[in-house]
Write a protein that holds these residues in place. Sequence first.
Motif, PDB file in Angstrom:
ATOM      1  N   ARG A 115       3.911   0.867  -5.264  1.00 52.61           N
ATOM      2  CA  ARG A 115       3.659  -0.253  -4.354  1.00 52.61           C
ATOM      3  C   ARG A 115       2.188  -0.653  -4.388  1.00 52.61           C
ATOM      4  O   ARG A 115       1.859  -1.846  -4.382  1.00 52.61           O
ATOM      5  CB  ARG A 115       4.088   0.129  -2.927  1.00 52.61           C
ATOM      6  CG  ARG A 115       3.706  -0.867  -1.832  1.00 52.61           C
ATOM      7  CD  ARG A 115       4.221  -2.253  -2.084  1.00 52.61           C
ATOM      8  NE  ARG A 115       5.658  -2.254  -2.343  1.00 52.61           N
ATOM      9  CZ  ARG A 115       6.318  -3.292  -2.833  1.00 52.61           C
ATOM     10  NH1 ARG A 115       5.665  -4.386  -3.171  1.00 52.61           N
ATOM     11  NH2 ARG A 115       7.613  -3.228  -3.035  1.00 52.61           N
ATOM     12  N   ARG A 116       1.309   0.315  -4.470  1.00 58.07           N
ATOM     13  CA  ARG A 116      -0.124  -0.007  -4.522  1.00 58.07           C
ATOM     14  C   ARG A 116      -0.455  -0.796  -5.787  1.00 58.07           C
ATOM     15  O   ARG A 116      -1.272  -1.718  -5.761  1.00 58.07           O
ATOM     16  CB  ARG A 116      -0.963   1.277  -4.449  1.00 58.07           C
ATOM     17  CG  ARG A 116      -1.000   1.903  -3.065  1.00 58.07           C
ATOM     18  CD  ARG A 116      -2.067   2.984  -2.972  1.00 58.07           C
ATOM     19  NE  ARG A 116      -1.739   4.159  -3.772  1.00 58.07           N
ATOM     20  CZ  ARG A 116      -1.050   5.210  -3.320  1.00 58.07           C
ATOM     21  NH1 ARG A 116      -0.566   5.208  -2.077  1.00 58.07           N
ATOM     22  NH2 ARG A 116      -0.810   6.255  -4.101  1.00 58.07           N
ATOM     23  N   ALA A 117       0.181  -0.455  -6.905  1.00 57.41           N
ATOM     24  CA  ALA A 117      -0.063  -1.194  -8.155  1.00 57.41           C
ATOM     25  C   ALA A 117       0.419  -2.641  -8.026  1.00 57.41           C
ATOM     26  O   ALA A 117      -0.256  -3.576  -8.482  1.00 57.41           O
ATOM     27  CB  ALA A 117       0.651  -0.496  -9.312  1.00 57.41           C
ATOM     28  N   VAL A 118       1.580  -2.832  -7.401  1.00 60.32           N
ATOM     29  CA  VAL A 118       2.110  -4.185  -7.200  1.00 60.32           C
ATOM     30  C   VAL A 118       1.205  -4.978  -6.261  1.00 60.32           C
ATOM     31  O   VAL A 118       0.876  -6.147  -6.523  1.00 60.32           O
ATOM     32  CB  VAL A 118       3.552  -4.123  -6.647  1.00 60.32           C
ATOM     33  CG1 VAL A 118       4.032  -5.511  -6.225  1.00 60.32           C
ATOM     34  CG2 VAL A 118       4.496  -3.520  -7.676  1.00 60.32           C
ATOM     35  N   ASP A 119       0.785  -4.342  -5.180  1.00 59.43           N
ATOM     36  CA  ASP A 119      -0.067  -5.038  -4.212  1.00 59.43           C
ATOM     37  C   ASP A 119      -1.423  -5.393  -4.810  1.00 59.43           C
ATOM     38  O   ASP A 119      -1.979  -6.462  -4.514  1.00 59.43           O
ATOM     39  CB  ASP A 119      -0.270  -4.163  -2.968  1.00 59.43           C
ATOM     40  CG  ASP A 119       0.994  -4.032  -2.125  1.00 59.43           C
ATOM     41  OD1 ASP A 119       1.928  -4.843  -2.334  1.00 59.43           O
ATOM     42  OD2 ASP A 119       1.054  -3.123  -1.282  1.00 59.43           O
ATOM     43  N   ARG A 120      -1.948  -4.504  -5.651  1.00 62.05           N
ATOM     44  CA  ARG A 120      -3.229  -4.791  -6.287  1.00 62.05           C
ATOM     45  C   ARG A 120      -3.110  -6.008  -7.200  1.00 62.05           C
ATOM     46  O   ARG A 120      -3.967  -6.900  -7.200  1.00 62.05           O
ATOM     47  CB  ARG A 120      -3.696  -3.571  -7.080  1.00 62.05           C
ATOM     48  CG  ARG A 120      -5.047  -3.751  -7.766  1.00 62.05           C
ATOM     49  CD  ARG A 120      -5.599  -2.421  -8.255  1.00 62.05           C
ATOM     50  NE  ARG A 120      -4.682  -1.740  -9.160  1.00 62.05           N
ATOM     51  CZ  ARG A 120      -3.990  -0.638  -8.860  1.00 62.05           C
ATOM     52  NH1 ARG A 120      -4.118  -0.088  -7.650  1.00 62.05           N
ATOM     53  NH2 ARG A 120      -3.188  -0.086  -9.742  1.00 62.05           N
TER      54      ARG A 120
END
Length: 382
Positions: free
Chosen positions: A44-49
């Motif tokens: 999720r952090r990769a997508v949000d970034r």
Amino acid sequence: MQEIYLDNAATTPMSPQVIDVMTREMKSDFGNASSTYELGRQARRAVDRARSQIAAAINAEDSEIVFTSGGSESNNTAIFGVAHSRQKIGKQIITTKIEHPSVLNPMRQLEREGYDVTYLDVDETGHISLTDLKNALTPETILVSIMAVNNEVGSINPLAEIGAIVADSNAYFHVDAVQGLGNIDLDVKEMQIDLLSTSAHKINGPKFLGFLYENKQITLPPLVLGGEQETKRRAGTENVPAIAGFGEAVSEIAAVDKAGLQAKYAHWQEMILQELNQAGVAYEINGGCGEHVSHHVLNLRINGVSTTILQANLDLAGFAVSGGSACTAGSLEPSHVLVACFGKDSPRVNESIRISFGRYNTDEEVAAFAQELSKIARKVQK
């Protein structure tokens, strides 16, 4: 034989940095971005970034970016979403005759459903008349869909001026920016754009991925139904490595000086034209190469030489160019863009090629191409 690639309007080679980012994600992060444990949170952090990187590049908010499978899905989502959710206001839609098939085919489907679609004419440079747009708008107009940059002749539409005109109406303004992102500056707030479609593989990112910008004041029904991904706006498990790569690709292209990039492409256009002039080749430019044109595209008619023969000879010599849009290249029909610009009886529609540059091309490649094009053209014209 070395292949020299000059069809970047069809697709682009992936950036080495994008490949590195995607490889790292595939090796270390296989979690589902909707899962609540650490592997999922990491995804999720990769997508949000990536979402933040993309939003910053077009002056949008993170929540206004919806990941899709590409430009075609983004266009379909915007067009059908607006049409079906706003039909009580009206059923009139405005677009142009030179849009991508992923805009024109949904429009034809909506016509079968009873919608009234106005297709604006273009001049020989591929530009619409703003007066025609103003005259076409009515209180029942619910959507204006006009591309940023044409994929066959490179014409740039005045998005800020169009946005200001549409803002004074009941319509939403949708922009197919698949050829615009990376070649011109885009600011959805300044240009008053309500919906904007893009595709990752046109900016040295991965294929089968794009995004749709949806202004936060707009709520569209999803085109793809299923789970609750993308805050219920696009179902399907996110392709985390590709999305991370897309974010990297957007960050890279956002840092590039667009004016400098266009100047480099204009120089390459001039190299080709000078070589043709020196060789005495008879040719015509489709769409122009002056102002209000993205110089990454050069569409040329080589007089008396069919597109098929010219493209085949260039291919045999190791040069990849197009006879038109890659999305319609398998069709026996002439380019709808050239027909709209010059008429169906013009010899240009059957004697033209599209050369399109990317940021990884070199002066040496363009010079070699110009020489080979002149050689083939002289031979066939004689």
